[in-house]
Scaffold this motif. Structure first.
Motif, short mmCIF file in Angstrom:
data_model
loop_
_atom_site.label_atom_id
_atom_site.label_comp_id
_atom_site.label_asym_id
_atom_site.label_seq_id
_atom_site.Cartn_x
_atom_site.Cartn_y
_atom_site.Cartn_z
N ALA A 1 43.51 52.91 32.56
CA ALA A 1 42.73 51.65 32.84
C ALA A 1 42.19 52.21 33.78
O ALA A 1 42.44 51.84 35.24
N GLU B 1 57.01 46.45 43.27
CA GLU B 1 55.71 47.12 44.08
C GLU B 1 56.66 48.52 44.46
O GLU B 1 57.60 48.21 45.01
N THR C 1 36.57 46.54 38.02
CA THR C 1 35.79 45.20 37.66
C THR C 1 36.54 44.16 36.33
O THR C 1 36.41 43.54 36.68
N SER D 1 43.54 51.23 43.14
CA SER D 1 42.92 49.65 43.99
C SER D 1 42.47 49.75 44.98
O SER D 1 41.72 49.03 46.30
C1 FAD Z 1 37.71 57.83 42.55
C2 FAD Z 1 37.77 56.25 42.12
C3 FAD Z 1 36.52 55.04 42.10
C4 FAD Z 1 36.60 54.58 40.80
N1 FAD Z 1 35.68 53.71 40.99
C5 FAD Z 1 35.66 52.70 40.62
C6 FAD Z 1 34.52 51.19 40.70
O1 FAD Z 1 33.71 51.80 41.38
N2 FAD Z 1 34.79 50.16 39.98
C7 FAD Z 1 35.69 50.00 39.32
O2 FAD Z 1 35.96 48.73 38.26
N3 FAD Z 1 36.92 51.05 39.14
C8 FAD Z 1 36.60 51.58 39.58
N4 FAD Z 1 38.14 52.73 40.08
C9 FAD Z 1 38.52 52.93 38.80
C10 FAD Z 1 39.66 51.01 39.79
O3 FAD Z 1 39.71 51.96 40.73
C11 FAD Z 1 40.90 51.19 38.44
O4 FAD Z 1 40.81 51.41 37.59
C12 FAD Z 1 41.75 50.18 38.83
O5 FAD Z 1 41.91 50.37 40.44
C13 FAD Z 1 43.35 50.33 38.44
O6 FAD Z 1 43.97 49.69 38.92
P1 FAD Z 1 45.61 49.53 38.39
O7 FAD Z 1 46.24 48.32 38.66
O8 FAD Z 1 45.47 49.43 37.14
O9 FAD Z 1 46.13 50.70 39.30
P2 FAD Z 1 46.19 51.08 40.62
O10 FAD Z 1 45.57 50.65 41.41
O11 FAD Z 1 46.66 52.77 41.05
O12 FAD Z 1 48.17 50.63 40.28
C14 FAD Z 1 49.01 50.92 39.97
C15 FAD Z 1 50.34 50.48 41.47
O13 FAD Z 1 51.57 50.64 40.19
C16 FAD Z 1 52.68 51.35 41.49
N5 FAD Z 1 53.39 51.71 40.61
C17 FAD Z 1 53.48 52.75 39.76
N6 FAD Z 1 54.37 53.25 39.41
C18 FAD Z 1 54.94 52.08 39.90
C19 FAD Z 1 56.80 52.32 39.23
N7 FAD Z 1 57.59 53.10 38.65
N8 FAD Z 1 57.56 51.31 40.10
C20 FAD Z 1 57.00 50.00 40.62
N9 FAD Z 1 55.65 50.27 40.57
C21 FAD Z 1 55.11 51.27 40.15
C22 FAD Z 1 51.60 52.05 42.12
O14 FAD Z 1 52.24 52.11 43.42
C23 FAD Z 1 50.70 51.03 42.10
O15 FAD Z 1 50.69 50.07 43.47
C24 FAD Z 1 37.76 54.36 40.81
C25 FAD Z 1 38.71 54.81 40.33
C26 FAD Z 1 39.00 55.91 41.11
C27 FAD Z 1 40.08 57.14 41.13
#
Ligand code: FAD
Length: 402
Positions: free
Chosen positions: A379, A35, A385, A45
């Motif tokens: 995603a 991370e 969810t 997230s």
């Molecule tokens: C405004 C908004 C409202 C939303 N509302 C909802 C909702 O109500 N319900 C729902 O289901 N979804 C919702 N979503 C969508 C949901 O938040 C995302 O789909 C979900 O959090 C994605 O999770 P993730 O782990 O893929 O990405 P992220 O949470 O963005 O995590 C990615 C991680 O990768 C790390 N990273 C990136 N690049 C690197 C690298 N090169 N090396 C190491 N680490 C790295 C980052 O630091 C981060 O910790 C919403 C999103 C937004 C923006």
């Protein structure tokens, strides 16, 4: 027997859920999560609406529909087992105008096709029984739509996976993944190569997912174009005007769901999010900008195609960005008693929205595997969810391969 070694990149809810699933399916696996930040779940997230979407809007049979439905069941079970707050506050999607009624019917049909339980169309008097201050011609009621804190859930998963033997490397930004002689090597931004190789790597890098994928030999597109969403918290004295979640009928001319009322798990009531192009992929304050991120989308032909097709949407959203009272009035169309409510700005979220070269926003989840490396390339909501189901989907796709 040799332990299977997995690298997971990204400590958002998806990366954490993947690491957990790897260990559930294969407790002897060696899982290392990289991370880039000093703590997990610092991006999407943590900054989202916190809604456990029931699966109303998604194209039946698509990944979003399938993984959202499965994800709801897994999310509810996880929260229950781990005593994490899960509030089935319910949601109404409200039609204000006659023209919206066919679209409301279409959402109902999709929800039924997706197997959403107890979802039904309701009349205006029935709507007022559920949301006494809400106006509308007709609505769709989804009683099992819930709210949670995804930030808290992500932290809990991190604790879980450490207990199950995973290593979490914080402050470890990954530049690229390289497959060489049946192993995947992880190269950090400082040029350091992780001391040992892995049998497989899963990249869940959210707002940086296209860059990491491209650096690792995957396709350049779709590209991530960041859209921020602002939220406002309504004054404490007025929060009882809304009981659960009140959403507009999405307008097909606009790419996002529209400003809505969202109850938070901590009891606050928020309005939002709007959607506007962000001056940085991680620019949460809105006060700074990233030249690299701006140059990235301005130099992408897809962005200009998208922009030229979405001028009315951009103007509508810009009004809500420029003025909090316009923002409030937009929402107060549904709850007129809140037209003059006081609001306080809350932390914004930034969507990692994938965009194709032709300017279309990628609607479904995109998960791509090439050799020993799997990338989540898109995603957006309902990505949180669906996180446990996304993890299951990815991990089951790897099983028996090594
Ligand atoms: C405004 C908004 C409202 C939303 N509302 C909802 C909702 O109500 N319900 C729902 O289901 N979804 C919702 N979503 C969508 C949901 O938040 C995302 O789909 C979900 O959090 C994605 O999770 P993730 O782990 O893929 O990405 P992220 O949470 O963005 O995590 C990615 C991680 O990768 C790390 N990273 C990136 N690049 C690197 C690298 N090169 N090396 C190491 N680490 C790295 C980052 O630091 C981060 O910790 C919403 C999103 C937004 C923006």
């Amino acid at each position: 027997m040799k332990k299977i070694r997995y690298a997971v990149i990204g400590g958002g809810i998806n990366g954490l859920a993947v690491a957990r699933q790897l260990l559930l399916d294969n407790p002897d696996a060696a899982v290392t999560l990289f991370e880039k930040e000093a703590a997990v779940a610092q991006h999407q997230s943590r900054h989202n609406s916190g809604v456990v979407h029931a699966g109303l809007y998604y194209e039946p049979g698509g990944l979003k529909a399938t993984l959202c439905r499965r994800g709801v069941a897994l999310m509810e079970a996880y929260c229950l087992q781990n005593e994490l707050p899960y509030d089935k506050c319910g949601k109404v999607v409200v039609a204000l105008e006659k023209e919206e009624l066919p679209r409301l019917d279409a959402i109902h049909k999709k929800a039924v096709a997706n197997g959403v339980q107890d979802v039904r169309l309701i009349s205006a008097p029935e709507l007022r029984e559920i949301e006494p201050n809400c106006v509308g011609l007709r609505a769709l009621h989804s009683p099992h739509t819930a709210i949670v804190s995804y930030g808290e859930i992500a932290q809990h998963i991190a604790k879980d996976i450490i207990e199950k033997g995973a290593s979490i490397c914080l402050n470890a930004p990954v530049r690229r993944l390289q497959e060489l002689h049946s192993e995947v090597f992880v190269e950090l931004e400082n040029g350091e190569i992780h001391p040992h190789g892995f049998d497989h790597a899963v990249a869940c890098a959210g707002l940086q997912s296209d860059r990491l994928a491209y650096n690792s030999g995957d396709l350049e597109t779709p590209k991530i174009v960041p859209f921020f969403g602002q939220y406002y918290v309504i004054d404490e004295a007025y929060k009882s005007h809304v009981k659960g979640l009140i959403y507009p009928v999405p307008d097909p001319r606009f790419p996002f769901l529209g400003v809505h009322f969202t109850k938070r798990i901590d009891g606050q009531m928020t309005i939002g999010p709007n959607a506007f192009i962000s001056l940085g992929r991680e620019n949460y304050s809105g006060e700074r900008f990233s030249l690299r991120d701006i140059a990235d989308y301005l130099s992408y032909p897809g962005f200009w195609k998208f922009a030229s097709r979405n001028v009315p949407a951009a103007l509508r959203e810009l009004k809500t960005v420029a003025s909090s009272s316009t923002f409030v009035l937009e929402a107060a169309k549904y709850v007129p008693s809140l037209a003059n409510v006081g609001v306080t700005p809350a932390a914004r979220g930034i969507r990692a929205q994938a965009m194709e070269h032709n300017g279309s926003l990628v609607d479904d989840f995109v998960i791509r595997r090439k050799g020993r490396i799997t990338h989540i390339r898109n995603a957006p909501s309902p990505g949180a969810t669906s996180s446990f189901a996304i993890a299951e989907y990815i991990v089951r796709n790897l099983e028996g391969q090594f």
